[in-house]
Design an enzyme around this catalytic site. Structure first.
Site, PDB file in Angstrom:
ATOM      1  N   ASP A  20       6.178   4.542  -1.402  1.00 16.50           N
ATOM      2  CA  ASP A  20       7.632   4.757  -1.475  1.00 16.50           C
ATOM      3  C   ASP A  20       8.257   3.650  -2.328  1.00 16.50           C
ATOM      4  O   ASP A  20       7.579   2.722  -2.758  1.00 16.50           O
ATOM      5  CB  ASP A  20       8.246   4.809  -0.053  1.00 16.50           C
ATOM      6  CG  ASP A  20       8.108   3.485   0.714  1.00 16.50           C
ATOM      7  OD1 ASP A  20       7.628   3.509   1.857  1.00 16.50           O
ATOM      8  OD2 ASP A  20       8.498   2.432   0.156  1.00 16.50           O
TER       9      ASP A  20
ATOM     10  N   GLN B  24       0.846  -1.197   0.000  1.00 13.93           N
ATOM     11  CA  GLN B  24       0.000   0.000   0.000  1.00 13.93           C
ATOM     12  C   GLN B  24       0.881   1.246   0.000  1.00 13.93           C
ATOM     13  O   GLN B  24       0.393   2.360  -0.115  1.00 13.93           O
ATOM     14  CB  GLN B  24      -0.896   0.041   1.244  1.00 13.93           C
ATOM     15  CG  GLN B  24      -1.913  -1.086   1.319  1.00 13.93           C
ATOM     16  CD  GLN B  24      -2.591  -1.122   2.662  1.00 13.93           C
ATOM     17  OE1 GLN B  24      -3.529  -0.371   2.927  1.00 13.93           O
ATOM     18  NE2 GLN B  24      -2.111  -1.985   3.541  1.00 13.93           N
TER      19      GLN B  24
ATOM     20  N   CYS C 222       0.827  17.135 -24.391  1.00 15.68           N
ATOM     21  CA  CYS C 222      -0.520  17.719 -24.594  1.00 15.68           C
ATOM     22  C   CYS C 222      -0.750  18.978 -23.777  1.00 15.68           C
ATOM     23  O   CYS C 222      -1.869  19.484 -23.712  1.00 15.68           O
ATOM     24  CB  CYS C 222      -1.580  16.685 -24.171  1.00 15.68           C
ATOM     25  SG  CYS C 222      -1.708  16.482 -22.376  1.00 15.68           S
TER      26      CYS C 222
ATOM     27  N   GLY D  30       2.787  -4.193   8.977  1.00 14.96           N
ATOM     28  CA  GLY D  30       2.729  -2.739   9.140  1.00 14.96           C
ATOM     29  C   GLY D  30       1.556  -2.055   8.486  1.00 14.96           C
ATOM     30  O   GLY D  30       1.708  -0.962   7.928  1.00 14.96           O
TER      31      GLY D  30
ATOM     32  N   CYS E 146      -3.481  13.353 -20.661  1.00 16.50           N
ATOM     33  CA  CYS E 146      -3.289  12.263 -21.639  1.00 16.50           C
ATOM     34  C   CYS E 146      -2.756  10.992 -20.984  1.00 16.50           C
ATOM     35  O   CYS E 146      -2.675   9.947 -21.637  1.00 16.50           O
ATOM     36  CB  CYS E 146      -2.342  12.728 -22.762  1.00 16.50           C
ATOM     37  SG  CYS E 146      -0.616  12.885 -22.260  1.00 16.50           S
TER      38      CYS E 146
ATOM     39  N   SER F  46      -2.609  -0.874   9.192  1.00 15.22           N
ATOM     40  CA  SER F  46      -3.681  -0.748  10.201  1.00 15.22           C
ATOM     41  C   SER F  46      -4.952  -1.441   9.734  1.00 15.22           C
ATOM     42  O   SER F  46      -5.883  -1.653  10.496  1.00 15.22           O
ATOM     43  CB  SER F  46      -3.993   0.732  10.449  1.00 15.22           C
ATOM     44  OG  SER F  46      -4.445   1.316   9.223  1.00 15.22           O
TER      45      SER F  46
ATOM     46  N   HIS G  39      -1.681   1.502  -4.060  1.00 16.17           N
ATOM     47  CA  HIS G  39      -2.049   2.924  -3.995  1.00 16.17           C
ATOM     48  C   HIS G  39      -1.125   3.793  -4.831  1.00 16.17           C
ATOM     49  O   HIS G  39      -0.975   4.989  -4.571  1.00 16.17           O
ATOM     50  CB  HIS G  39      -2.069   3.389  -2.527  1.00 16.17           C
ATOM     51  CG  HIS G  39      -3.092   2.660  -1.715  1.00 16.17           C
ATOM     52  ND1 HIS G  39      -3.015   2.523  -0.352  1.00 16.17           N
ATOM     53  CD2 HIS G  39      -4.201   1.977  -2.083  1.00 16.17           C
ATOM     54  CE1 HIS G  39      -4.038   1.804   0.086  1.00 16.17           C
ATOM     55  NE2 HIS G  39      -4.771   1.451  -0.958  1.00 16.17           N
TER      56      HIS G  39
ATOM     57  N   ALA H 213       8.677  -4.192  12.054  1.00 17.14           N
ATOM     58  CA  ALA H 213       9.150  -4.836  10.819  1.00 17.14           C
ATOM     59  C   ALA H 213      10.663  -5.005  10.824  1.00 17.14           C
ATOM     60  O   ALA H 213      11.188  -6.078  10.486  1.00 17.14           O
ATOM     61  CB  ALA H 213       8.718  -3.987   9.622  1.00 17.14           C
TER      62      ALA H 213
END
Ligand code: APR
Length: 249
Positions: free
Chosen positions: A106, A103, A158, A195, A132, A197, A121, A237
């Site tokens: 980075d 998600q 464009c 990691g 475009c 929620s 995401h 993590a």
């Protein structure tokens, strides 16, 4: 200093796994210094609510503010390094097939050497023209030069406005992202949920879909989330993943 005690069930599942899927969220990058999305905003941005900036409405209303915020976040991420958790996943991928569905916007999984198959995401590093759709590569800005507003670049094809390559609240996920995530879950014999929620759908439904598909789930998160899992391991993590990978021999 010895690491944490790895729960026996998590160790056994990891040792037996031949195809691992990692579902990661902002907590995966927290120990790299990338603030989790729901962390308080820092400095220049403390008075803005991220959920207010990460929307098509904010972009239409004040593109210079939204563009500056994303360029600030991109420069912050570029100054961060993958942490021991990212590196442990890349190490694990040497002895088992591993895919990452994240998600996070980075690029720390990639910089650690992991194969990210889905950015649910989007990514801070995947700009495109708002008109475009042409993808655009941009150099990382100098954080010091980012003030309250920056004019978004203009598309060379464009003359449309270049937008951040992230998914805003209210926007659809990238085409095929969820299907690919589901395909990866069904092909895996272990899902690691690290990691997140579990507050944002549809990504939040993925751990439950893994459990329904009969795939074992191990969650790594220092805080309880209520997400379904066979093992809830309350570690971070960057501490838990290296300790687990060390047990894989
Ligand atoms: N290691 C592991 N987990 C951590 C760590 C850490 N060092 N630090 C924090 N966490 C956990 C928190 O307990 C929390 O459950 O990471 C989770 C972060 O939750 P969120 O900030 O809500 O991030 P995430 O779940 O990825 O958000 C999902 O929502 O805001 C949108 O698009 C944004 O991708 C984001 C999505």
């Amino acid at each position: 200093m010895s690491g944490p005690v790895v729960p026996q069930h998590a160790r056994e599942l990891a040792q037996a796994a031949r195809r691992v899927l990692v579902l990661s969220g902002a907590g995966m990058s927290a120990e790299s210094g990338v603030p989790t999305f729901r962390d308080a905003q820092t400095g220049l941005w403390h008075r803005y609510d991220p959920a207010e900036l990460a929307t098509p409405q904010a972009w239409a209303r004040d593109p210079g503010l939204v563009w500056a915020w994303y360029e600030w976040r991109r420069s912050l991420v570029a100054a961060c390094q993958p942490n021991a958790g990212h590196r442990a996943l890349a190490e694990w991928a040497r002895i088992a097939e591993m895919s990452v569905v994240t998600q996070n916007v980075d690029d720390l999984h990639e910089r650690a050497g992991s194969a990210v198959v889905v950015h649910l995401h989007g990514s801070l590093f995947a700009h495109r023209c708002d008109s475009c759709g042409a993808p655009v590569e941009l150099p990382v800005p100098d954080q010091a030069e980012i003030s309250g507003r920056l004019a978004p670049p203009v598309c060379v094809h464009c003359t449309g406005r270049i937008r951040p390559g992230v998914v805003w609240f209210g926007e659809a996920l990238p085409a095929g992202a969820l299907d690919e995530a589901m395909t990866q879950i069904e092909a895996s014999d272990l899902v690691m949920v690290v990691g997140t929620s579990g507050m944002v759908h549809p990504a939040a439904a993925l751990p439950g879909l893994a459990v329904s598909a009969g795939v074992p789930v191990v969650e790594i998160n220092p805080n309880p989330t209520g997400l379904p899992a066979d093992v809830h391991w309350p570690v971070t993590a960057a501490v838990g993943l290296p300790a687990l990978v060390d047990q894989l021999g």
